[in-house]
Structures are given as structure tokens and as C-alpha cells.
Design a protein around this motif. Structure first.
Motif, PDB file in Angstrom:
ATOM      1  N   THR A   1       0.924  -1.295  -0.065  1.00  0.00           N
ATOM      2  CA  THR A   1      -0.249   0.083   0.037  1.00  0.00           C
ATOM      3  C   THR A   1       0.748   1.553  -0.024  1.00  0.00           C
ATOM      4  OG1 THR A   1      -0.041   0.459   2.454  1.00  0.00           O
ATOM      5  CG2 THR A   1      -1.841  -1.283   1.375  1.00  0.00           C
TER       6      THR A   1
ATOM      7  N   ARG B   1       0.783   3.681   2.331  1.00  0.00           N
ATOM      8  CA  ARG B   1       1.296   3.687   3.603  1.00  0.00           C
ATOM      9  C   ARG B   1       2.373   2.926   3.961  1.00  0.00           C
ATOM     10  NH1 ARG B   1       0.559   0.528   8.240  1.00  0.00           N
ATOM     11  NH2 ARG B   1      -0.705  -0.888   6.910  1.00  0.00           N
TER      12      ARG B   1
ATOM     13  N   ASP C   1      -5.241  -1.785  -0.478  1.00  0.00           N
ATOM     14  CA  ASP C   1      -5.731  -0.329  -0.192  1.00  0.00           C
ATOM     15  C   ASP C   1      -6.742   0.253  -1.322  1.00  0.00           C
ATOM     16  OD1 ASP C   1      -4.064   0.313  -2.103  1.00  0.00           O
ATOM     17  OD2 ASP C   1      -2.696   1.871  -0.883  1.00  0.00           O
TER      18      ASP C   1
ATOM     19  N   THR D   1      -0.491   4.879  -6.747  1.00  0.00           N
ATOM     20  CA  THR D   1       0.504   4.646  -5.768  1.00  0.00           C
ATOM     21  C   THR D   1       1.717   5.298  -6.255  1.00  0.00           C
ATOM     22  OG1 THR D   1      -0.345   2.520  -5.049  1.00  0.00           O
ATOM     23  CG2 THR D   1       1.625   3.265  -4.420  1.00  0.00           C
TER      24      THR D   1
END
Length: 222
Positions: free
Chosen positions: A79, A81, A105, A112
Motif C-alpha cells: 500500500t 502507507r 488499499d 500509488t
């Protein structure tokens, strides 16, 4: 010389230990990374925030960081994050699963990458096929690699490096750094992938995983 250019023609050593193994400790991984640097590695690839931070503090070469979570589907820096955390831990380049599978996600690979590029990140795309590589290049990845060839369900797992995917990537993307990673188990194979046009070669198990290396010898003499 910029960071990616410093990788050209070199050996990148992947320093990772699996859960439950004796060497799974950040200080140990950092010591191995330092030894690999002294042996001539131009960069270190490692996983997990603690390992990234520990290794970054011990080596002068670039650190390619990733964060594995889970065991199926997209689990290499799955993800946005995870990617941001790797960068905060000290990764100079962040490696992402660049297959076309759904991401946890809900973001696409391109979304991304776009978010990370806005923040100044350098991206290594771990691909499983030439179609993954096309997607990764279109998304703006800085580096593409054969890391997931044979592991994403799209191709059969080759005994050694997947030369077919490597040749396809090198041929189709002459201006993009193509790394060969995955099942490079000897110095001869490392030379072969470089002769095939790889920008750099990533070797992990054959250098940094003594359990597997020991098993090769033990099985050979049985």
C-alpha cells in the motif's frame, strides 16, 4: 553521478531473513549488509522498517527498501502507507509489487506511484511479466525488475533467472533500468544476466541465506 546511475553494471545484494530464523534481527542484517558492501555490492535491498533503518546506518551505498506484509497476493510494499513508511525509515529507493493484481488499499499501482513521485520518491517496480513491466513504465517507475517472474501466477517458475522476461524488458525498454532479480544462484548466472543486458543484478539467497546455501551442499553430498 545520480543514485540510479550508481547501480549501473553492479551487484545489488538482498539482505533478508525469514520469520523464525536465527538471523532475523536488525543488527545482524546490518552486519551482513556492511559485509556485502565491503565485498563490492553497489546497493542493498532489504525488508522491514527496523532492518531498513539499521542497514541505512551502517552502509554508504543506496538502500532499496520494502515492507512485506502477508504471504499471498500483493504483499511486497502493498500500500501507499507501507511505501511511505519505508521512505521514512531511510530507504533511498522503495520497491513495490508491480503486478496487475488488486492492491489492499484499493489504489492502482499507477495511483500509488504518482503519489510517491510527487513526494520525490524513487520507485523500483517488482514485475512478474512483460505486461507488468509495461504498466510499471507507463506509471512512471524509475526501475523495473524481474523479481516476481514465476511468483505471481502469470508465468511458470524457472529453475534459474527468467531470461525470457529479462530479454523482453531489455528489448522493449532500452531507456529504463532493468534489474534481474530472482533465482540468480551463481556468479556464472550473474554474469549471464549482465551479458543479456541487465542494468544490474540482484542476488539474495546465494549470498545472504546460509540455511538455503547449506541445504544445497548437504543435498549434493547425500
Amino acid at each position: 553521478m545520480n543514485l540510479i546511475e550508481s547501480l549501473r553494471g553492479g551487484l545489488i545484494v538482498s539482505v533478508q531473513a525469514y520469520p523464525g530464523e536465527p538471523m532475523r534481527h536488525p543488527e545482524t542484517m546490518a552486519q551482513i549488509a556492511r559485509a556485502a558492501e565491503q565485498g563490492g555490492a553497489v546497493a542493498i535491498r532489504c525488508q522491514g522498517l527496523a532492518d531498513i533503518a539499521a542497514i541505512k546506518g551502517q552502509v554508504d551505498v543506496p538502500v532499496i527498501g520494502l515492507w512485506k506484509e502477508g504471504h499471498e497476493g500483493v504483499f511486497i510494499t502493498p500500500t501507499l502507507r507501507h511505501a511511505r513508511a519505508c521512505i521514512m525509515a531511510g530507504a533511498d529507493i522503495v520497491a513495490l509489487d508491480a503486478t496487475r493484481r488488486p492492491r489492499p488499499d484499493g489504489l492502482t499501482y499507477a495511483e500509488t506511484v504518482h503519489a510517491l513521485k510527487k513526494e520525490g520518491a524513487l520507485i523500483m517496480a517488482d514485475c512478474g511479466s512483460i505486461d507488468d513491466a509495461r504498466m510499471a513504465v507507463e506509471a512512471g517507475s524509475d526501475i523495473i525488475s524481474t523479481t516476481l517472474a514465476g511468483y505471481s501466477g502469470e508465468r511458470e517458475k524457472t529453475v534459474g533467472p527468467d531470461f525470457e522476461v529479462l530479454n523482453q524488458m531489455v528489448s522493449e525498454f532500452p531507456d529504463v533500468p532493468v534489474l534481474c532479480e530472482g533465482r540468480v544462484h551463481s556468479a556464472e548466472q550473474a554474469r549471464q544476466v549482465m551479458d543479456a543486458g541487465a542494468y544490474a543484478v540482484v542476488v539474495g539467497t546465494a549470498i545472504t541465506h546460509p540455511t538455503t546455501i547449506t541445504s544445497w551442499f548437504a543435498n549434493a553430498i547425500k
